[in-house]
Design a protein around this motif. Sequence first.
Motif, PDB file in Angstrom:
ATOM      1  N   UNK A  94      71.707 124.204  86.517  1.00  0.00           N
ATOM      2  CA  UNK A  94      71.599 123.575  85.205  1.00  0.00           C
ATOM      3  C   UNK A  94      72.963 122.968  84.892  1.00  0.00           C
ATOM      4  N   UNK A  95      72.971 121.714  84.546  1.00  0.00           N
ATOM      5  CA  UNK A  95      74.209 120.988  84.328  1.00  0.00           C
ATOM      6  C   UNK A  95      74.175 120.355  82.948  1.00  0.00           C
ATOM      7  N   UNK A  96      75.177 120.645  82.154  1.00  0.00           N
ATOM      8  CA  UNK A  96      75.317 120.087  80.810  1.00  0.00           C
ATOM      9  C   UNK A  96      76.573 119.226  80.796  1.00  0.00           C
ATOM     10  N   UNK A  97      76.412 117.925  80.586  1.00  0.00           N
ATOM     11  CA  UNK A  97      77.543 117.004  80.640  1.00  0.00           C
ATOM     12  C   UNK A  97      78.456 117.140  79.430  1.00  0.00           C
ATOM     13  N   UNK A  98      77.902 117.484  78.279  1.00  0.00           N
ATOM     14  CA  UNK A  98      78.684 117.548  77.046  1.00  0.00           C
ATOM     15  C   UNK A  98      78.352 118.848  76.314  1.00  0.00           C
ATOM     16  N   UNK A  99      79.263 119.821  76.336  1.00  0.00           N
ATOM     17  CA  UNK A  99      78.991 121.110  75.688  1.00  0.00           C
ATOM     18  C   UNK A  99      78.698 121.022  74.187  1.00  0.00           C
ATOM     19  N   UNK A 100      79.029 119.902  73.558  1.00  0.00           N
ATOM     20  CA  UNK A 100      78.737 119.754  72.124  1.00  0.00           C
ATOM     21  C   UNK A 100      77.269 119.393  71.873  1.00  0.00           C
ATOM     22  N   UNK A 101      76.478 119.263  72.951  1.00  0.00           N
ATOM     23  CA  UNK A 101      75.064 118.919  72.831  1.00  0.00           C
ATOM     24  C   UNK A 101      74.199 119.981  73.516  1.00  0.00           C
ATOM     25  N   UNK A 102      74.219 121.214  73.011  1.00  0.00           N
ATOM     26  CA  UNK A 102      73.458 122.288  73.664  1.00  0.00           C
ATOM     27  C   UNK A 102      71.949 122.062  73.630  1.00  0.00           C
ATOM     28  N   UNK A 103      71.461 121.227  72.753  1.00  0.00           N
ATOM     29  CA  UNK A 103      70.033 120.923  72.695  1.00  0.00           C
ATOM     30  C   UNK A 103      69.531 120.274  73.979  1.00  0.00           C
ATOM     31  N   UNK A 104      70.448 119.665  74.736  1.00  0.00           N
ATOM     32  CA  UNK A 104      70.063 119.063  76.014  1.00  0.00           C
ATOM     33  C   UNK A 104      69.556 120.153  76.955  1.00  0.00           C
ATOM     34  N   UNK A 105      70.270 121.275  77.028  1.00  0.00           N
ATOM     35  CA  UNK A 105      69.858 122.361  77.911  1.00  0.00           C
ATOM     36  C   UNK A 105      68.520 122.927  77.463  1.00  0.00           C
ATOM     37  N   UNK A 106      68.310 123.053  76.171  1.00  0.00           N
ATOM     38  CA  UNK A 106      67.028 123.523  75.667  1.00  0.00           C
ATOM     39  C   UNK A 106      65.901 122.575  76.101  1.00  0.00           C
TER      40      UNK A 106
END
Length: 133
Positions: A94-106
Amino acid sequence: MTTRIAGLTYATLPTAPTVCHECIWWQSREGRTVEKRRWVTDAEDAWGAWGTVYHDDDRRLLGSMQYGPAALFPRAAELPAGPPSDDAVLVTCAYLADPSKPWVMQSLFLTAIGDARDKGARALEAFADAYPE
């Protein structure tokens, strides 16, 4: 801003995080190598898209997730938490490019859950291994 989630396939792999382009860690057992292109072909023949990639309208990468039937990821059987269930879909990366957008991971997890359900999986499991900073 709207976003786009697409299946992770050989065609979309170039839009995934660069670390994913040649990585075969989950696809191989320790001490063995696997040719990524062959693994991708086999995975797509058996399962279809083997994850998702998420972009915004400007085609900036927001995140990605790799998942599929546990049998596609033999490394998981070697981990202390393994092996995964035979009937499970396994989330391996799981890769999240911007930690300020946790909704992406959800959103990526919800997509994986829906895909697993649609394909008749009985479980969704996730194994973790952290990269050094």
